[in-house]
Design a protein around this motif. Structure first.
Motif, PDB file in Angstrom:
ATOM      1  N   ARG A  12       0.815  -1.216   0.000  1.00 37.85           N
ATOM      2  CA  ARG A  12       0.000   0.000   0.000  1.00 37.85           C
ATOM      3  C   ARG A  12       0.847   1.264   0.000  1.00 37.85           C
ATOM      4  NH1 ARG A  12      -5.384  -0.192   1.567  1.00 37.85           N
ATOM      5  NH2 ARG A  12      -5.041   1.824   2.568  1.00 37.85           N
ATOM      6  N   ILE A  13       2.005   1.203  -0.606  1.00 38.80           N
ATOM      7  CA  ILE A  13       2.894   2.355  -0.614  1.00 38.80           C
ATOM      8  C   ILE A  13       2.265   3.539  -1.346  1.00 38.80           C
ATOM      9  CG2 ILE A  13       4.300   2.087  -2.692  1.00 38.80           C
ATOM     10  CD1 ILE A  13       5.697   2.675   0.748  1.00 38.80           C
ATOM     11  N   PHE A  14       1.407   3.271  -2.347  1.00 41.58           N
ATOM     12  CA  PHE A  14       0.747   4.333  -3.088  1.00 41.58           C
ATOM     13  C   PHE A  14      -0.752   4.354  -2.824  1.00 41.58           C
ATOM     14  CE2 PHE A  14       4.562   3.621  -5.750  1.00 41.58           C
ATOM     15  CZ  PHE A  14       5.095   4.889  -5.635  1.00 41.58           C
ATOM     16  N   GLN A  15      -1.154   3.972  -1.626  1.00 43.63           N
ATOM     17  CA  GLN A  15      -2.572   3.964  -1.262  1.00 43.63           C
ATOM     18  C   GLN A  15      -2.715   4.375   0.192  1.00 43.63           C
ATOM     19  OE1 GLN A  15      -5.131   3.186  -3.411  1.00 43.63           O
ATOM     20  NE2 GLN A  15      -6.509   3.856  -1.815  1.00 43.63           N
ATOM     21  N   ALA A  19      -7.693  10.861   2.167  1.00 42.40           N
ATOM     22  CA  ALA A  19      -7.034  11.699   1.154  1.00 42.40           C
ATOM     23  C   ALA A  19      -5.837  12.426   1.756  1.00 42.40           C
ATOM     24  CB  ALA A  19      -8.016  12.699   0.572  1.00 42.40           C
ATOM     25  N   VAL A  20      -4.742  12.414   1.031  1.00 40.67           N
ATOM     26  CA  VAL A  20      -3.532  13.155   1.390  1.00 40.67           C
ATOM     27  C   VAL A  20      -3.106  13.946   0.162  1.00 40.67           C
ATOM     28  CG1 VAL A  20      -2.734  11.495   3.119  1.00 40.67           C
ATOM     29  CG2 VAL A  20      -1.991  11.245   0.763  1.00 40.67           C
ATOM     30  N   THR A  21      -2.141  14.820   0.308  1.00 35.56           N
ATOM     31  CA  THR A  21      -1.641  15.584  -0.831  1.00 35.56           C
ATOM     32  C   THR A  21      -0.399  14.898  -1.379  1.00 35.56           C
ATOM     33  OG1 THR A  21      -2.476  17.624   0.133  1.00 35.56           O
ATOM     34  CG2 THR A  21      -0.850  17.845  -1.612  1.00 35.56           C
ATOM     35  N   TRP A  22      -0.476  14.477  -2.634  1.00 31.24           N
ATOM     36  CA  TRP A  22       0.637  13.836  -3.329  1.00 31.24           C
ATOM     37  C   TRP A  22       1.340  14.880  -4.173  1.00 31.24           C
ATOM     38  CZ3 TRP A  22       1.639   8.775  -2.272  1.00 31.24           C
ATOM     39  CH2 TRP A  22       0.633   8.043  -1.673  1.00 31.24           C
ATOM     40  N   LYS A  23       2.671  14.859  -4.197  1.00 29.62           N
ATOM     41  CA  LYS A  23       3.450  15.838  -4.956  1.00 29.62           C
ATOM     42  C   LYS A  23       4.433  15.124  -5.883  1.00 29.62           C
ATOM     43  CE  LYS A  23       6.750  19.572  -4.421  1.00 29.62           C
ATOM     44  NZ  LYS A  23       7.631  20.277  -3.521  1.00 29.62           N
ATOM     45  N   CYS A  24       4.463  15.545  -7.134  1.00 26.26           N
ATOM     46  CA  CYS A  24       5.437  15.019  -8.097  1.00 26.26           C
ATOM     47  C   CYS A  24       6.798  15.638  -7.778  1.00 26.26           C
ATOM     48  CB  CYS A  24       5.015  15.366  -9.521  1.00 26.26           C
ATOM     49  SG  CYS A  24       6.214  14.856 -10.775  1.00 26.26           S
ATOM     50  N   VAL A  30       0.688  18.857  -7.703  1.00 26.19           N
ATOM     51  CA  VAL A  30       0.096  18.319  -6.480  1.00 26.19           C
ATOM     52  C   VAL A  30      -1.330  17.865  -6.736  1.00 26.19           C
ATOM     53  CG1 VAL A  30       1.525  19.613  -4.867  1.00 26.19           C
ATOM     54  CG2 VAL A  30      -0.585  20.601  -5.682  1.00 26.19           C
ATOM     55  N   LYS A  31      -1.729  16.805  -6.018  1.00 24.24           N
ATOM     56  CA  LYS A  31      -3.067  16.250  -6.142  1.00 24.24           C
ATOM     57  C   LYS A  31      -3.489  15.720  -4.783  1.00 24.24           C
ATOM     58  CE  LYS A  31      -5.793  12.629  -8.234  1.00 24.24           C
ATOM     59  NZ  LYS A  31      -5.788  11.314  -8.810  1.00 24.24           N
ATOM     60  N   ALA A  32      -4.691  16.074  -4.344  1.00 20.33           N
ATOM     61  CA  ALA A  32      -5.231  15.563  -3.084  1.00 20.33           C
ATOM     62  C   ALA A  32      -6.146  14.389  -3.405  1.00 20.33           C
ATOM     63  CB  ALA A  32      -6.000  16.643  -2.352  1.00 20.33           C
ATOM     64  N   ASP A  33      -5.762  13.199  -2.938  1.00 19.86           N
ATOM     65  CA  ASP A  33      -6.531  11.981  -3.210  1.00 19.86           C
ATOM     66  C   ASP A  33      -5.989  10.866  -2.322  1.00 19.86           C
ATOM     67  OD1 ASP A  33      -8.300  10.184  -4.340  1.00 19.86           O
ATOM     68  OD2 ASP A  33      -7.698  10.624  -6.399  1.00 19.86           O
ATOM     69  N   THR A  34      -6.607   9.689  -2.402  1.00 21.89           N
ATOM     70  CA  THR A  34      -6.130   8.549  -1.618  1.00 21.89           C
ATOM     71  C   THR A  34      -4.955   7.849  -2.294  1.00 21.89           C
ATOM     72  OG1 THR A  34      -7.795   7.130  -2.634  1.00 21.89           O
ATOM     73  CG2 THR A  34      -8.348   8.118  -0.505  1.00 21.89           C
ATOM     74  N   SER A  35      -4.721   8.149  -3.574  1.00 20.99           N
ATOM     75  CA  SER A  35      -3.575   7.580  -4.282  1.00 20.99           C
ATOM     76  C   SER A  35      -3.124   8.571  -5.359  1.00 20.99           C
ATOM     77  CB  SER A  35      -3.927   6.234  -4.915  1.00 20.99           C
ATOM     78  OG  SER A  35      -4.945   6.393  -5.877  1.00 20.99           O
ATOM     79  N   PRO A  36      -1.848   8.509  -5.752  1.00 24.56           N
ATOM     80  CA  PRO A  36      -1.370   9.414  -6.797  1.00 24.56           C
ATOM     81  C   PRO A  36      -1.821   8.912  -8.170  1.00 24.56           C
ATOM     82  CG  PRO A  36       0.384   7.947  -6.164  1.00 24.56           C
ATOM     83  CD  PRO A  36      -0.771   7.662  -5.241  1.00 24.56           C
ATOM     84  N   GLU A  51       5.343  11.638  -3.976  1.00 26.00           N
ATOM     85  CA  GLU A  51       5.537  11.447  -2.544  1.00 26.00           C
ATOM     86  C   GLU A  51       4.424  12.171  -1.807  1.00 26.00           C
ATOM     87  OE1 GLU A  51       9.331  13.123  -1.614  1.00 26.00           O
ATOM     88  OE2 GLU A  51       8.690  15.164  -2.002  1.00 26.00           O
ATOM     89  N   VAL A  52       4.162  11.743  -0.591  1.00 24.71           N
ATOM     90  CA  VAL A  52       3.180  12.436   0.233  1.00 24.71           C
ATOM     91  C   VAL A  52       3.787  13.764   0.650  1.00 24.71           C
ATOM     92  CG1 VAL A  52       1.837  12.380   2.356  1.00 24.71           C
ATOM     93  CG2 VAL A  52       2.125  10.288   1.005  1.00 24.71           C
ATOM     94  N   ARG A  53       3.085  14.827   0.360  1.00 24.68           N
ATOM     95  CA  ARG A  53       3.585  16.170   0.707  1.00 24.68           C
ATOM     96  C   ARG A  53       3.397  16.399   2.197  1.00 24.68           C
ATOM     97  NH1 ARG A  53       0.959  21.720  -1.349  1.00 24.68           N
ATOM     98  NH2 ARG A  53       2.487  23.120  -0.451  1.00 24.68           N
ATOM     99  N   VAL A  54       4.434  16.877   2.834  1.00 25.42           N
ATOM    100  CA  VAL A  54       4.371  17.160   4.265  1.00 25.42           C
ATOM    101  C   VAL A  54       4.472  18.665   4.476  1.00 25.42           C
ATOM    102  CG1 VAL A  54       5.324  14.945   4.971  1.00 25.42           C
ATOM    103  CG2 VAL A  54       6.860  16.840   4.560  1.00 25.42           C
ATOM    104  N   GLN A  55       3.853  19.113   5.546  1.00 20.25           N
ATOM    105  CA  GLN A  55       3.901  20.541   5.865  1.00 20.25           C
ATOM    106  C   GLN A  55       5.168  20.806   6.679  1.00 20.25           C
ATOM    107  OE1 GLN A  55       0.652  21.885   8.226  1.00 20.25           O
ATOM    108  NE2 GLN A  55       0.994  24.034   7.711  1.00 20.25           N
TER     109      GLN A  55
END
Length: 57
Positions: A12-15, A19-24, A30-36, A51-55
């Motif tokens: 589940r590395i990409f799941q 919803a989280v923010t994924w960043k290329c 950037v895309k907010a979803d459960t998977s990129p 990758e999961v974008r972190v604040q």
């Protein structure tokens, strides 16, 4: 929250459950979803570049 090792073992590395923010990492899309997306709609790179974008503070 799962550890990275747990996500790898479960395939589940990409799941995510929520919803989280994924960043290329190549172009910054950037895309907010459960998977990129399977490929970036901007630079067309594979999902392995997301990758999961972190604040940062």
């Amino acid at each position: 929250m799962y550890s990275l090792l747990d996500l790898i073992k479960k395939g589940r590395i990409f799941q995510r459950d929520q919803a989280v923010t994924w960043k290329c990492r190549l172009c910054g899309y950037v895309k907010a979803d459960t998977s990129p997306p399977f490929s970036c709609p901007i630079c067309e790179c594979s999902r392995i570049f997301f990758e999961v974008r972190v604040q940062e503070f």
